[in-house]
Scaffold this motif. Structure first.
Motif, short mmCIF file in Angstrom:
data_model
loop_
_atom_site.label_atom_id
_atom_site.label_comp_id
_atom_site.label_asym_id
_atom_site.label_seq_id
_atom_site.Cartn_x
_atom_site.Cartn_y
_atom_site.Cartn_z
N ARG B 141 0.97 -0.96 0.05
CA ARG B 141 -0.08 -0.02 -0.14
C ARG B 141 1.05 1.10 -0.04
N VAL B 142 1.85 1.30 0.75
CA VAL B 142 2.78 2.40 0.83
C VAL B 142 3.30 2.62 -0.41
N LEU B 143 3.93 1.69 -1.08
CA LEU B 143 4.39 1.78 -2.38
C LEU B 143 3.58 2.34 -3.52
N GLY B 144 2.37 1.96 -3.57
CA GLY B 144 1.44 2.43 -4.29
C GLY B 144 0.91 3.88 -3.96
N ALA B 145 0.82 4.16 -2.85
CA ALA B 145 0.49 5.49 -2.34
C ALA B 145 1.56 6.52 -2.78
N VAL B 146 2.80 6.15 -2.92
CA VAL B 146 3.68 7.24 -3.40
C VAL B 146 3.91 7.13 -4.80
N GLY B 147 3.27 6.21 -5.52
CA GLY B 147 3.25 6.52 -7.25
C GLY B 147 3.98 5.34 -7.74
N VAL B 148 4.25 4.29 -7.04
CA VAL B 148 4.88 3.05 -7.79
C VAL B 148 3.99 2.32 -8.47
N GLU B 149 3.93 2.04 -9.74
CA GLU B 149 2.92 1.33 -10.46
C GLU B 149 3.04 -0.09 -10.57
N VAL B 150 4.17 -0.65 -10.35
CA VAL B 150 4.21 -2.12 -10.46
C VAL B 150 5.16 -2.66 -9.15
N VAL B 151 4.52 -3.41 -8.30
CA VAL B 151 5.33 -3.97 -7.20
C VAL B 151 5.42 -5.57 -7.52
N ILE B 152 6.66 -5.89 -7.44
CA ILE B 152 7.02 -7.28 -7.52
C ILE B 152 7.43 -7.90 -6.25
N VAL B 153 6.58 -9.02 -5.66
CA VAL B 153 6.79 -9.32 -4.55
C VAL B 153 7.61 -11.00 -4.77
N GLU B 154 8.64 -11.00 -4.12
CA GLU B 154 9.43 -12.28 -4.51
C GLU B 154 9.67 -12.93 -3.20
#
Lengths: 585, 324, 139
Positions: B141-154
């Motif tokens: 959520r934090v990443l999205g909130a600051v404008g990151v478009e794609v999050v990859i969780v490995e």
């Protein structure tokens, strides 16, 4: 025998050596045949064709009786025990071992600029040495030029700086390359450095077939331990194979690979792992050469080994004996080698750098002496003893001399060389030999499985999945934990610490060297033809792209055009890519 | 730079492009407790990332290298200002004994373009109950909130931990490596139940073709209704050599096709809603569990007269009556 | 542990060509066993890659291992790079550093130097001390 003192060179070649107050600089933990400026000489100067007599006795008969005059046989034991010089060579590669020829007391040089090292080479040759050994600085070891951003502070420190053919020419100025043997401790950029050596010989009209010496060129252990790799594993092995094929065809006197366990052990492995991983690497190179069209009988005689001489006395002796037995069996049974020279494992040993303590450094003299003795009792062909002050910095002349004297005491005062494999038949030593062989076989079985029946594929797979680095890191950690828990004592460090404050005077390197080398490099760049260089580098890349071609001729052309080491490395990188180590578990 | 007590200021700085602020925000998210709650409150109304991709697989298949390649390719450089387009969260296990961890995944993501192009954060599992690091959803959520478009969780690990990825990701890529009957192992581990795409890495090795064939056969057989998270999407099977970059672009294209399908069939919103409910439920259970534990600890020596069941019901009555 | 009971996050790396990572790996394991989260960057890092990682990972301590001669150059460079990025993260150096050089390094801003033979408990204690002395570098 002339005394070393008579031929001793002075310390004037390195201005800082008398400056006891200058802050020390550090020596990398003894990577390979050690990179230091040594004042001594080989204790047995001899013409190449002479066989060196063993320890002299007063009546002229060499080393065949005790100090008290008791006559000694060359070897002792039962028939079941076997003899040295006979398959499987557990007891030694040669029948008479040190009676015929003492191990080589190997002295190294390599520091500063090519001219500095060249002066040292001449001093050694004047004193009667016929074997030169070269250590290179960190940027050179990594295949980079002296003006690489990471070269700052490293140029000319751990060894000599070599950027172009001009440096190689100066390094061996006035030296007949056909009249000496040269050992070069380098791995990642070995093809480039070998190419430079050959190119100089070509220019001077020395036949390539007259060139004798050794290249370490053992890239597999870099991925496992020393980490001086450049390209990915499979491509790196291709370069090793190219060099082996080139040597076989053009320089039959040259040893193109020195399979090394020293660094694996320094990184923290156990003795069994040192043994198992090293021999597995040897098997891997053998397989690579065979895949490229050579036979075991053609390749193995020119492969040598380099082991650590560590502190656990009998474990080391068992390790060396097991190494010979394993190599002979595998060569004969797995690869059908017949030639005795292929079956006989010969090795160089160096006492363990990482076992030296900074605390109470004089105690290291005792450590080194015992480690050296183990190597001799284990039948080494060549030995390097560390100087007692090497834990922190470059060794002083004084300390290096003691290291040489240590070998000379073993050789001439202890009587040990008079009998081959003197511990053969000891219940403990034979058991230890068997046990280390058993543990090594378990390692081979695992690697073989990883490789689906190929040791080469298995070693590559083991590098890829972190097997080697994981095992080594675990062993290193266990060792540290034992010290922490008080289960293992390091004298002067974890116990018996009284009297530990003395700091030996340390060596340092003149920082002007770096500026000078960069100036030399610039001058070469300005003087050469940019077009020729570009064309030659394209040639290197083209050869590299084709797995069937040998890169050596192209690299030789490139060095003739004064392409730099860094440029050749970059050309190869453009084809092979680079390598990033996986994280530890 | 603002410190932990001011999430709005940190969010503003991170949205502006401050790596340090973003790193600090994720630490706050990881720490849980009131400061993480305050952060979540400050983010209410902000959109999440456009797409969350999960990458799972056994240790040694090359996930980190593959993730690094995918991330670098997807990022394609970085925007002139603001946060990077792509972020990676690499989850590693914590030692159950000591709580510590060695987080080494980011090594394999280096050397692939400029490290500033992709935001990489290593997270230790910290023994999260039920699997994946408890803080991953809020970190996303934090990443999205600051404008990151794609999050990859490995995430590394076997079994349960990998299956938890469905509570975090829109699209799940399951990675296997060629050789050693990995395909069979994968099906045993339940990977095929969560995967939207399957990739056989180290495809230059012996056994790659076999692995692909085994996987296709399993998909054909439609073994178990649970094969694939959704019956109308058949997971494509691809091959890559992550170290060389081979097949990576094709994998990304196939993954984006999955996202397009999710959107076209209205499933993206539904999955996200399911995940949110799951997170709410998990948190509720955590709260209840704490209260139960408190009351159980406060019980006097258990009277012989009451059965454990009766005692338990009494505790539940107390919790219900406890209010809030 | 931080005051909140959270694990201390520490970054471990080696700069430049130096490949001697035996000690670094032993320390990584020790710190893990002491409850730290170790962001292991390993070999061939630059001061820049260390700083970027330190920011993204929000570490409380940076540990650099050195075995070649470079500590007098690289140590201060690392401290400067951290300061230039506006970070308040202590830098600890471990490895082969002669005792004579330690005062110079400390006055250049290095938090502490752990030379050869340093017991593992001392390493862990130093990391804890560094984290505690710089509370701004963690939550």
């Amino acid at each position: 025998m002339p005394t070393p003192a008579a031929a001793r060179t002075t310390g004037d070649a390195h201005p800082a050596s008398s400056d006891a107050d200058s802050p020390g600089r550090v020596l990398p933990e003894a990577d390979g045949p050690c990179n230091y400026r040594v004042m001594g000489i080989d204790a047995n100067p001899r013409a190449p064709s002479d066989r060196t007599p063993g320890p002299a006795a007063a009546d002229g008969r060499v080393g065949e009786s005790t100090m008290s005059g008791v006559p000694l046989d060359a070897v002792y034991g039962t028939e079941a025990l076997g003899v040295p010089g006979a398959y499987p060579y557990t007891r030694g590669p040669y029948a008479s071992m040190y009676r015929d020829k003492l191990w080589t007391m190997r002295m190294f040089a390599g520091f500063g600029l090519a001219a500095d090292t060249n002066r040292r080479f001449h001093d050694l040759l004047d004193a009667g040495v016929t074997g030169l050994s070269t250590a290179f600085d960190m940027p050179t070891l990594m295949g980079r030029d002296s003006d690489h951003p990471w070269a700052v502070g490293e140029v000319g420190r751990a060894g000599v700086a070599v950027d172009t053919l001009a440096d190689m020419d100066e390094l061996f100025a006035g030296i007949d390359l056909g009249g000496v043997t040269t050992s070069m401790t380098i791995n990642g950029p070995a093809v480039s450095v070998m190419a430079m050596y050959v190119a100089i010989a070509d220019r001077r009209g020395t036949a390539r077939s007259a060139l004798g010496g050794t290249l370490q060129n053992d890239i597999l252990k870099e991925f496992q331990a020393q980490k001086e790799y450049i390209f990915p594993p499979a491509q790196s092995v291709r370069l090793v194979t190219d060099l082996m094929r080139f040597a076989r065809a053009e320089m039959p006197r040259w040893h193109p690979v020195s399979v090394s366990g020293y660094h694996i052990r320094e990184a923290g492995s156990t003795a069994a792992q040192e043994l198992g991983f090293t021999l597995a690497n040897g098997f891997a190179y053998l397989e690579a050469a065979i895949r490229s069209g050579l036979t075991a009988d053609e390749v193995a005689p020119r492969m040598s080994f380099f082991f650590n001489a560590h502190s656990d006395f009998f474990e080391e002796i068992g390790k060396y004996r097991a190494a010979r037995r394993i190599w002979a069996r595998w060569l004969r049974e797995r690869w059908g080698a017949r030639d005795e020279r292929a079956l006989r494992l010969r090795f160089h040993a160096q006492t363990s750098g990482v076992s030296l303590t900074a605390q109470q450094p004089e105690v290291n003299i005792a450590r080194v002496a015992l480690q050296a003795l183990a190597a001799v009792l284990g039948g080494t062909q060549s030995l390097h003893t560390d100087a007692y002050d090497e834990a922190l910095a470059l060794p002083t002349e004084h300390a290096a001399r003691i290291a040489l004297r240590t070998q000379q005491v073993i050789a001439h005062e202890t009587g040990v060389p008079a009998v081959a494999d003197p511990l053969g038949g000891s219940a403990y030593v034979e058991w230890m030999t068997d046990e280390l062989e058993r543990q090594a076989e378990a390692i081979f079985a695992h690697i073989d499985e990883l490789g689906g029946g190929s040791m080469l594929d298995g070693v590559i797979a083991g590098i890829d999945n972190g097997y080697f680095v994981g095992e080594i890191a675990d062993a290193a950690y266990r060792f540290e934990r034992e010290i922490t828990a008080g289960e293992r004592i390091i004298v002067g460090v974890s116990d018996f610490t009284e009297g530990g404050a003395s700091q030996p005077s340390l060596q340092s390197i003149d920082p002007k060297i770096e500026a000078e080398q960069r100036a030399r490099l610039d001058a070469v760049r300005r003087a050469r033809s940019g077009d020729d260089v570009a064309r030659a580098l394209d040639g290197v890349a083209a050869h590299a792209r084709d797995p069937v071609r040998n890169v050596m001729p192209a690299v030789i052309d490139a060095v003739h055009a004064y392409a730099t080491l860094g440029e050749i490395t970059a050309a190869l990188e453009s084809v092979f890519g680079t390598y990033t180590e996986a994280a530890i578990a | 730079m603002s410190e932990g007590g001011a999430p709005d200021a940190l969010l503003a700085e991170a949205t502006d492009g401050s790596r340090r602020a973003l790193g600090r925000l994720i630490t706050i998210a990881e720490s849980g407790g009131p400061s993480a709650d305050a952060l979540d409150r400050a983010m209410v109304g902000r959109p999440g990332p456009g797409w969350i991709v999960g990458i799972v697989g056994a240790p040694g298949v090359g996930k980190s290298t593959l993730t690094g390649r995918l991330a670098a390719g997807a990022a394609g450089g970085r925007p002139a200002e603001g946060a990077p387009r792509v972020a990676v969260i690499a989850v590693d296990p914590s030692s159950p004994l000591t709580g510590g961890a060695i987080l080494g995944d980011r090594i394999r993501m280096q050397g692939l373009g400029d490290p500033r192009d992709v935001f990489v954060r290593s997270m230790a599992h910290r023994g999260a109950a039920g699997g994946l690091a408890g803080a991953v959803p809020i970190a996303v959520r934090v990443l999205g909130a600051v404008g990151v478009e794609v999050v990859i969780v490995e995430t590394v690990g076997v079994g349960q931990i990998e299956l938890e990825i469905i509570h975090v990701a829109d699209t799940v890529i399951a990675a296997l490596s060629a050789g050693w009957g990995d395909a069979i192992q994968a099906s045993k581990a339940g990977l095929l139940e969560v995967a939207d795409l399957l990739v056989v890495n180290k495809a230059d090795r012996h056994g790659a073709a076999d692995a692909v064939r085994d996987l296709e056969q399993m998909l054909d057989a439609g073994t178990a209704t649970a094969l694939g998270p959704d019956e109308t999407w058949r997971p494509p099977v691809l091959t890559t050599v992550a170290t060389a970059g081979t097949g990576v672009a094709e994998l990304w294209t196939a993954a984006t096709a999955h996202r397009a399908w999710l959107i076209a069939t209205d499933r993206l919103a539904r999955r996200r809603d399911d995940r949110r409910r799951h997170e709410i439920g998990r948190r509720a259970i955590d709260i209840l569990a704490r209260e139960v534990d408190q009351r159980v600890a406060a019980l006097g020596p258990t009277a012989a007269a009451a059965t454990p069941e009766e005692a338990a019901r009494r505790v539940v009555r107390q919790v219900r009556a406890g209010g809030d | 542990m931080t005051p909140d009971g959270l694990p201390i996050r520490i970054l471990l790396a080696k700069l430049g060509f130096d490949g001697h990572d035996r000690g670094l790996k032993v320390i990584a394991r020790s710190l893990r066993d002491a409850g730290c989260e170790v962001v292991y960057l390993g070999l061939r890092q630059t001061t820049e890659s260390v700083v970027i990682a330190a920011e993204q990972e929000d570490v409380a301590v940076i540990g650099i291992s050195m075995h070649n001669a470079g500590h007098l150059t690289l140590g201060p460079m690392m401290v400067q790079a951290v300061a230039d990025a506006g970070l308040d993260i202590p830098v600890i150096i471990g490895g082969i550093v002669p005792a004579a050089d330690v005062p110079t390094l400390k006055s250049a801003g290095i938090f502490d130097v752990l030379g050869p033979g340093t017991p593992l408990e001392t390493v862990v204690a130093t990391v804890h001390a560094a984290a505690a002395a710089h509370p701004g570098s963690s939550v």
